[in-house]
Design an enzyme around this catalytic site. Structure first.
Site, PDB file in Angstrom:
ATOM      1  CB  THR A  12      -8.327  -1.399   1.307  1.00  0.00           C
ATOM      2  OG1 THR A  12      -7.587  -0.123   1.071  1.00  0.00           O
ATOM      3  CG2 THR A  12      -9.612  -1.125   1.592  1.00  0.00           C
ATOM      4  NE  ARG A 110       8.991  -2.267  11.670  1.00  0.00           N
ATOM      5  CZ  ARG A 110       8.967  -2.353  10.382  1.00  0.00           C
ATOM      6  NH1 ARG A 110      10.328  -2.103   9.775  1.00  0.00           N
ATOM      7  NH2 ARG A 110       7.971  -2.791   9.451  1.00  0.00           N
ATOM      8  CB  CYS A 149       7.785  -8.758   6.519  1.00  0.00           C
ATOM      9  SG  CYS A 149       8.186  -7.800   5.008  1.00  0.00           S
ATOM     10  CG  HIS A 235      10.090 -12.211   2.906  1.00  0.00           C
ATOM     11  ND1 HIS A 235       9.318 -11.669   1.493  1.00  0.00           N
ATOM     12  CD2 HIS A 235       9.826 -10.982   3.460  1.00  0.00           C
ATOM     13  CE1 HIS A 235       8.927 -10.578   1.488  1.00  0.00           C
ATOM     14  NE2 HIS A 235       9.210  -9.870   2.726  1.00  0.00           N
TER      15      HIS A 235
HETATM   16  N1  LIG Z   1       3.397  -6.298   2.593  1.00  0.00           N
HETATM   17  C1  LIG Z   1       4.109  -6.723   3.885  1.00  0.00           C
HETATM   18  O1  LIG Z   1       4.313  -8.104   3.637  1.00  0.00           O
HETATM   19  C2  LIG Z   1       4.212  -5.987   4.820  1.00  0.00           C
HETATM   20  C3  LIG Z   1       4.752  -6.675   5.990  1.00  0.00           C
HETATM   21  C4  LIG Z   1       4.990  -6.154   7.136  1.00  0.00           C
HETATM   22  C5  LIG Z   1       5.089  -4.693   7.033  1.00  0.00           C
HETATM   23  N2  LIG Z   1       4.376  -3.902   6.083  1.00  0.00           N
HETATM   24  C6  LIG Z   1       4.292  -2.601   6.467  1.00  0.00           C
HETATM   25  O2  LIG Z   1       2.813  -2.515   6.328  1.00  0.00           O
HETATM   26  C7  LIG Z   1       2.233  -1.567   5.746  1.00  0.00           C
HETATM   27  C8  LIG Z   1       1.434  -1.587   4.646  1.00  0.00           C
HETATM   28  O3  LIG Z   1       1.835  -2.357   3.721  1.00  0.00           O
HETATM   29  P1  LIG Z   1       0.788  -2.973   2.628  1.00  0.00           P
HETATM   30  O4  LIG Z   1       1.791  -3.608   1.869  1.00  0.00           O
HETATM   31  O5  LIG Z   1      -0.344  -3.396   3.217  1.00  0.00           O
HETATM   32  O6  LIG Z   1       0.498  -1.758   1.818  1.00  0.00           O
HETATM   33  P2  LIG Z   1      -0.511  -1.293   0.677  1.00  0.00           P
HETATM   34  O7  LIG Z   1      -1.149  -2.639   0.113  1.00  0.00           O
HETATM   35  O8  LIG Z   1       0.143  -0.172  -0.276  1.00  0.00           O
HETATM   36  O9  LIG Z   1      -1.762  -0.593   1.350  1.00  0.00           O
HETATM   37  C9  LIG Z   1      -1.707   0.697   2.142  1.00  0.00           C
HETATM   38  C10 LIG Z   1      -3.165   0.832   2.728  1.00  0.00           C
HETATM   39  O10 LIG Z   1      -2.978   2.143   3.367  1.00  0.00           O
HETATM   40  C11 LIG Z   1      -4.191   2.729   2.829  1.00  0.00           C
HETATM   41  N3  LIG Z   1      -3.557   4.370   2.567  1.00  0.00           N
HETATM   42  C12 LIG Z   1      -2.656   4.747   1.817  1.00  0.00           C
HETATM   43  N4  LIG Z   1      -2.396   6.187   2.093  1.00  0.00           N
HETATM   44  C13 LIG Z   1      -2.977   6.568   3.175  1.00  0.00           C
HETATM   45  C14 LIG Z   1      -3.006   7.809   3.713  1.00  0.00           C
HETATM   46  N5  LIG Z   1      -2.394   8.815   3.291  1.00  0.00           N
HETATM   47  N6  LIG Z   1      -3.966   7.543   4.941  1.00  0.00           N
HETATM   48  C15 LIG Z   1      -4.562   6.447   5.240  1.00  0.00           C
HETATM   49  N7  LIG Z   1      -4.701   5.269   4.628  1.00  0.00           N
HETATM   50  C16 LIG Z   1      -3.784   5.516   3.728  1.00  0.00           C
HETATM   51  C17 LIG Z   1      -4.683   2.538   1.522  1.00  0.00           C
HETATM   52  O11 LIG Z   1      -6.132   2.696   1.621  1.00  0.00           O
HETATM   53  P3  LIG Z   1      -6.659   3.299   0.263  1.00  0.00           P
HETATM   54  O12 LIG Z   1      -6.765   2.194  -0.742  1.00  0.00           O
HETATM   55  O13 LIG Z   1      -8.167   3.527   0.510  1.00  0.00           O
HETATM   56  O14 LIG Z   1      -6.079   4.295  -0.198  1.00  0.00           O
HETATM   57  C18 LIG Z   1      -4.407   0.796   1.989  1.00  0.00           C
HETATM   58  O15 LIG Z   1      -5.392   0.237   2.502  1.00  0.00           O
HETATM   59  C19 LIG Z   1       3.746  -0.526   5.447  1.00  0.00           C
HETATM   60  O16 LIG Z   1       4.093   0.337   6.173  1.00  0.00           O
HETATM   61  C20 LIG Z   1       4.698  -1.812   5.155  1.00  0.00           C
HETATM   62  O17 LIG Z   1       5.891  -1.267   5.104  1.00  0.00           O
HETATM   63  C21 LIG Z   1       4.033  -4.597   5.108  1.00  0.00           C
END
Ligand SMILES: NC(=O)c1ccc[n+]([C@@H]2O[C@H](COP(=O)([O-])OP(=O)(O)OC[C@H]3O[C@@H](n4cnc5c(N)ncnc54)[C@H](OP(=O)(O)O)[C@@H]3O)[C@@H](O)[C@H]2O)c1
Length: 345
Positions: A12, A110, A149, A235
């Site tokens: 999500t 990583r 990213c 970015h």
């Molecule tokens: N955003 C980017 O552009 C980007 C790019 C590359 C990598 N990343 C990396 O990808 C990861 C996710 O980033 P995001 O931006 O998508 O984050 P986000 O929008 O905060 O989403 C986090 C997700 O993880 C779930 N979650 C939170 N706490 C959890 C737990 N304790 N156990 C299981 N699920 C949990 C949440 O589900 P609920 O809503 O159900 O709590 C939500 O679906 C991070 O490690 C980030 O560094 C991000």
């Protein structure tokens, strides 16, 4: 059609939603389960309706119930993990130990020596680390990482330059989108009408991950300043690269624009025809215009303003990359496609 069942952990979130979009009609992968934390027990489509971006999912995905992020509850051949940093290491290790191949967007694994950190066009050979990782850790599954990213766009442009001219050092500044910080991210009061000149650990990640991926004969020094700007996604990085020998801007453009790798050769479903698109217009690339670039939208990085730097062996350019697609879900899906083609997933 290969019909490989996959599960998206943290489905999500910002990157999770991008997975659902990319995988909703994929020739290899079928989304069979999704997990979360706060949203556990809800129907996926109901939870996604709460977000600001509309996302149209096929019924068989939208109707999925969100499961707890627990390997005992998951039935899939492959797991994608866009989990938050603080839970990713432990959770991914539980999944790998339970026999799942985990492709992760999160940072904790990583830089582990035995974990492949992969940009499929740049270092597909890193996947050969998987066998040793399984042996060393006693896992029947494995963890494969995709880079930060911001590092992705920078490294994709450095690879062809390093191969052709050699890269001595890289100096630059990034202008990073707010979606890179996840949801809800930086408070709007701090972000609107502003630039934040610091992103925790980001400069170190770019330098370390770039060197691991490029595995150059000598360590490339980076002088990078990472900043957050009020852009939703995409970015931007403005770079000044010292090459090992002199090169003209025309030579540089030719080398960047003609760069391809294993995904293009194998014609993988998420591979863009041209990983690097070079623009000639004076005011390109721009994140709002170029973040969807390429034959697979968001999978190409866009370079512009290629010009001479401080000496004949320096070059300057600007690169825009889509942080949630090429730098997130799309990069991981392309990595998984490569693993399938190579018989390791
Ligand atoms: N955003 C980017 O552009 C980007 C790019 C590359 C990598 N990343 C990396 O990808 C990861 C996710 O980033 P995001 O931006 O998508 O984050 P986000 O929008 O905060 O989403 C986090 C997700 O993880 C779930 N979650 C939170 N706490 C959890 C737990 N304790 N156990 C299981 N699920 C949990 C949440 O589900 P609920 O809503 O159900 O709590 C939500 O679906 C991070 O490690 C980030 O560094 C991000």
């Amino acid at each position: 059609l290969k019909n490989i069942d996959v599960c998206v952990l943290g489905a999500t979130g910002i990157v999770g939603r991008e997975y659902l979009r990319i995988l909703s009609n994929h020739p290899y992968f079928r989304v069979r389960c999704v997990t979360g934390r706060r949203s556990v027990g809800s129907k996926l489509a109901d939870t996604l309706d709460e977000g600001s971006d509309e996302i149209n999912l096929p019924k068989h995905i939208g109707n999925l119930e969100i499961l707890p992020t627990d390997p005992a509850r998951v039935d899939a051949d492959l797991v994608f993990s866009p989990l938050p940093t603080d839970v990713a290491r432990k959770t991914e290790e539980e999944f790998a130990s339970a026999g799942f191949t985990v492709v992760t967007d999160a940072s904790p694994h990583r830089m582990d020596e035995d974990v492949p950190l992969v940009i499929p066009e740049v270092n597909p050979e890193a996947l050969s680390l998987i066998e040793g990782q399984k042996r060393k850790r006693g896992w029947s599954g494995a963890v494969v990482a995709t880079p930060n990213c911001t590092a992705v766009g920078i490294v994709m442009t450095l690879k062809p330059l390093a191969d052709r001219f050699g890269v001595e050092n890289v100096v630059g500044t990034t202008l990073q989108a707010i979606s890179g910080a996840g949801y809800p991210g930086v408070p709007s009061f701090d972000m609107i009408d502003n630039v934040i000149p610091f992103i925790e650990n980001e400069e170190e990640k770019v330098a370390q991950e770039a060197n691991k991926i490029l595995s150059a004969a000598h360590r490339i020094p980076f002088g990078i300043t990472t900043t957050r700007v009020p852009v939703i996604s995409g970015h931007t990085a403005s770079l000044h690269v010292e090459l090992a020998r002199s090169a003209t801007p025309e030579e540089i453009k030719e080398v960047l624009a003609s760069f391809t790798g294993a995904p293009q050769k194998l014609r993988l479903p998420t591979a863009p025809e041209r990983p690097i698109i070079v623009r000639e217009e004076v005011a390109r690339p721009q994140p709002r215009v170029d973040r969807g670039a390429g034959s697979v939208p968001g999978m190409s990085v866009v370079v512009g303003r290629v010009r001479a730097g401080m000496s004949a062996s320096h070059v300057q350019y600007v690169v825009v990359s889509n942080n949630t697609v090429r730098g997130g879900a799309g990069g991981a899906v392309l990595t998984a496609e490569l693993m399938v083609e190579e018989g390791i997933a």
